[in-house]
Design a protein around this motif. Structure first.
Motif, PDB file in Angstrom:
ATOM      1  N   PRO A 163      41.126 169.120  -7.029  1.00 58.76           N
ATOM      2  CA  PRO A 163      41.836 170.298  -7.555  1.00 58.76           C
ATOM      3  C   PRO A 163      43.348 170.116  -7.455  1.00 58.76           C
ATOM      4  N   LYS A 164      44.033 170.582  -8.470  1.00 60.12           N
ATOM      5  CA  LYS A 164      45.482 170.434  -8.528  1.00 60.12           C
ATOM      6  C   LYS A 164      46.117 171.823  -8.630  1.00 60.12           C
ATOM      7  N   PRO A 165      47.103 172.102  -7.756  1.00 60.20           N
ATOM      8  CA  PRO A 165      47.731 173.438  -7.806  1.00 60.20           C
ATOM      9  C   PRO A 165      48.440 173.695  -9.121  1.00 60.20           C
ATOM     10  N   LYS A 166      48.237 174.897  -9.634  1.00 59.21           N
ATOM     11  CA  LYS A 166      48.910 175.294 -10.866  1.00 59.21           C
ATOM     12  C   LYS A 166      50.235 176.024 -10.577  1.00 59.21           C
ATOM     13  N   ASN A 167      50.331 176.692  -9.431  1.00 63.55           N
ATOM     14  CA  ASN A 167      51.591 177.341  -9.034  1.00 63.55           C
ATOM     15  C   ASN A 167      52.132 176.658  -7.780  1.00 63.55           C
ATOM     16  N   ALA A 168      53.358 176.956  -7.443  1.00 59.93           N
ATOM     17  CA  ALA A 168      54.036 176.280  -6.337  1.00 59.93           C
ATOM     18  C   ALA A 168      53.412 176.671  -5.001  1.00 59.93           C
ATOM     19  N   THR A 205      38.245 175.511  -0.408  1.00 58.13           N
ATOM     20  CA  THR A 205      37.172 175.139  -1.349  1.00 58.13           C
ATOM     21  C   THR A 205      37.473 175.838  -2.663  1.00 58.13           C
ATOM     22  N   VAL A 206      37.703 175.007  -3.710  1.00 58.39           N
ATOM     23  CA  VAL A 206      38.108 175.519  -5.019  1.00 58.39           C
ATOM     24  C   VAL A 206      36.920 175.393  -5.963  1.00 58.39           C
ATOM     25  N   GLY A 207      36.584 176.493  -6.627  1.00 59.59           N
ATOM     26  CA  GLY A 207      35.461 176.494  -7.554  1.00 59.59           C
ATOM     27  C   GLY A 207      35.818 175.859  -8.892  1.00 59.59           C
ATOM     28  N   ALA A 208      34.781 175.742  -9.750  1.00 60.85           N
ATOM     29  CA  ALA A 208      34.984 175.127 -11.076  1.00 60.85           C
ATOM     30  C   ALA A 208      35.874 175.975 -11.966  1.00 60.85           C
ATOM     31  N   ASN A 224      46.795 184.818   2.796  1.00 59.92           N
ATOM     32  CA  ASN A 224      47.794 184.720   1.719  1.00 59.92           C
ATOM     33  C   ASN A 224      47.479 183.578   0.735  1.00 59.92           C
ATOM     34  N   VAL A 225      47.032 182.438   1.270  1.00 60.75           N
ATOM     35  CA  VAL A 225      46.726 181.304   0.377  1.00 60.75           C
ATOM     36  C   VAL A 225      45.529 181.624  -0.510  1.00 60.75           C
ATOM     37  N   SER A 226      44.518 182.238   0.036  1.00 59.75           N
ATOM     38  CA  SER A 226      43.325 182.547  -0.773  1.00 59.75           C
ATOM     39  C   SER A 226      43.650 183.551  -1.869  1.00 59.75           C
ATOM     40  N   ARG A 227      44.636 184.431  -1.617  1.00 63.24           N
ATOM     41  CA  ARG A 227      44.970 185.445  -2.615  1.00 63.24           C
ATOM     42  C   ARG A 227      45.908 184.920  -3.688  1.00 63.24           C
ATOM     43  N   ARG A 228      46.774 183.962  -3.387  1.00 60.49           N
ATOM     44  CA  ARG A 228      47.819 183.564  -4.325  1.00 60.49           C
ATOM     45  C   ARG A 228      47.636 182.184  -4.967  1.00 60.49           C
ATOM     46  N   ALA A 229      46.904 181.319  -4.324  1.00 64.69           N
ATOM     47  CA  ALA A 229      46.799 179.946  -4.855  1.00 64.69           C
ATOM     48  C   ALA A 229      45.966 179.913  -6.151  1.00 64.69           C
ATOM     49  N   ARG A 230      46.446 179.140  -7.107  1.00 63.53           N
ATOM     50  CA  ARG A 230      45.731 178.900  -8.364  1.00 63.53           C
ATOM     51  C   ARG A 230      45.662 177.384  -8.599  1.00 63.53           C
ATOM     52  N   PHE A 231      44.519 176.958  -9.131  1.00 60.57           N
ATOM     53  CA  PHE A 231      44.285 175.501  -9.265  1.00 60.57           C
ATOM     54  C   PHE A 231      43.709 175.142 -10.638  1.00 60.57           C
ATOM     55  N   GLU A 232      43.999 173.906 -10.978  1.00 57.26           N
ATOM     56  CA  GLU A 232      43.209 173.245 -12.031  1.00 57.26           C
ATOM     57  C   GLU A 232      41.979 172.657 -11.345  1.00 57.26           C
ATOM     58  N   PRO A 233      40.779 173.021 -11.769  1.00 53.23           N
ATOM     59  CA  PRO A 233      39.588 172.618 -11.021  1.00 53.23           C
ATOM     60  C   PRO A 233      39.409 171.103 -10.995  1.00 53.23           C
ATOM     61  N   ALA A 234      38.623 170.682 -10.039  1.00 58.47           N
ATOM     62  CA  ALA A 234      38.304 169.246  -9.935  1.00 58.47           C
ATOM     63  C   ALA A 234      37.359 168.830 -11.062  1.00 58.47           C
ATOM     64  N   VAL A 248      33.264 171.658  -8.317  1.00 59.24           N
ATOM     65  CA  VAL A 248      33.859 172.221  -7.109  1.00 59.24           C
ATOM     66  C   VAL A 248      34.568 171.123  -6.337  1.00 59.24           C
ATOM     67  N   GLY A 249      35.762 171.436  -5.824  1.00 65.79           N
ATOM     68  CA  GLY A 249      36.528 170.475  -5.051  1.00 65.79           C
ATOM     69  C   GLY A 249      37.189 171.110  -3.841  1.00 65.79           C
ATOM     70  N   THR A 250      37.882 170.267  -3.095  1.00 69.29           N
ATOM     71  CA  THR A 250      38.573 170.755  -1.884  1.00 69.29           C
ATOM     72  C   THR A 250      40.053 170.395  -1.961  1.00 69.29           C
ATOM     73  N   TYR A 251      40.815 171.229  -1.273  1.00 67.25           N
ATOM     74  CA  TYR A 251      42.268 171.006  -1.231  1.00 67.25           C
ATOM     75  C   TYR A 251      42.732 171.308   0.191  1.00 67.25           C
ATOM     76  N   SER A 252      43.567 170.416   0.729  1.00 65.19           N
ATOM     77  CA  SER A 252      44.060 170.573   2.114  1.00 65.19           C
ATOM     78  C   SER A 252      45.585 170.545   2.127  1.00 65.19           C
ATOM     79  N   SER A 253      46.163 171.339   3.026  1.00 66.30           N
ATOM     80  CA  SER A 253      47.625 171.366   3.164  1.00 66.30           C
ATOM     81  C   SER A 253      47.996 172.066   4.483  1.00 66.30           C
ATOM     82  N   ARG A 254      49.299 172.346   4.668  1.00 69.22           N
ATOM     83  CA  ARG A 254      49.801 172.990   5.896  1.00 69.22           C
ATOM     84  C   ARG A 254      50.870 174.026   5.515  1.00 69.22           C
ATOM     85  N   ILE A 255      51.019 175.030   6.386  1.00 68.24           N
ATOM     86  CA  ILE A 255      52.087 176.021   6.228  1.00 68.24           C
ATOM     87  C   ILE A 255      52.831 176.112   7.569  1.00 68.24           C
TER      88      ILE A 255
END
Length: 218
Positions: free
Chosen positions: A124-129, A157-160, A185-195, A204-211
């Motif tokens: 999955p690739k983020p669509k917003n910053a 975990t990002v859906g299709a 906050n991440v679950s409410r605001r993050a948008r992705f291009e699906p895997a 379905v794919g996964t995405y990992s990061s830190r805040i």
């Protein structure tokens, strides 16, 4: 005794006269027939199988003159005569095999079906910053008063359809309030291009990061 001798001499004279008469008769008959005496040969002797009878050859009439040969027409070859008593079965002439190879029919293989394109498996690739997923304004008030700061690691975990289905804290900041604020906050605001999978289908794919939670100065 003298009588017997006299009779015997008479008989001899009679016999001699008879012989003379027979001879004279034969001469007279021969004269009448013109002395034509015919000799009748006896039967021919029996010949063996090996003997041959030689007969005078019968004269053959002369052959007619041959017509002139036309150079343009092929001359018929005389057929050999087969002597009597011999078989007409003769070995056939050898069959000549052409040196050129017999052409063989070749079949072109059917065209190969094009292989389906292989797609690169993509996460999955983020669509917003990602920086906009959690801001200083989202700082929990308790942690802000206590001055709690830290870095929270998370996995999504990002859906299709590109939406976040779940969030898991993989590295705690040491403060439960900051960890909870991260996933909320991440679950409410993050948008992705699906895997996508190897066939190019969304999955379905996964995405990992830190805040990093840090209290702003000032």
């Amino acid at each position: 005794m003298a009588y017997i001798d006299q009779r015997s001499g008479r008989n001899q004279r009679i016999a001699a006269m008879t012989v003379v008469a027979v001879l004279q008769g034969a001469v007279i008959v021969a004269l009448i027939n013109g002395l034509a005496v015919h000799w009748r040969p006896g039967p021919p002797p029996t010949r063996t199988e090996g003997e041959q009878i030689n007969l005078d050859p019968i004269p053959t009439p002369p052959l007619p003159p041959k017509p002139p040969i036309d150079q343009k027409k092929p001359i018929d070859q005389p057929q050999p005569r087969v002597p009597l008593g011999e078989s007409t079965d003769r070995p056939l002439p050898p069959v000549s095999i052409p040196s050129d190879p017999i052409p063989t029919q070749t079949y072109d293989p059917p065209p190969l079906l094009p292989k389906p394109p292989v797609f690169e498996v993509r996460a999955p690739k983020p669509k917003n910053a990602p920086g906009s997923w959690a801001t200083p304004n989202d700082y929990p008030s308790r942690d802000l008063r206590e001055g709690n700061q830290g870095v929270t690691g998370f996995a999504l975990t990002v859906g299709a359809d590109g939406h976040v289905q779940s969030c898991t804290v993989t590295a705690s900041s040491g403060f439960p309030g900051l960890d909870k604020a991260t996933c909320d906050n991440v679950s409410r605001r993050a948008r992705f291009e699906p895997a996508t999978d190897s066939s190019g289908n969304r999955t379905v794919g996964t995405y990992s990061s830190r805040i990093r939670w840090q209290i702003p100065q000032g």
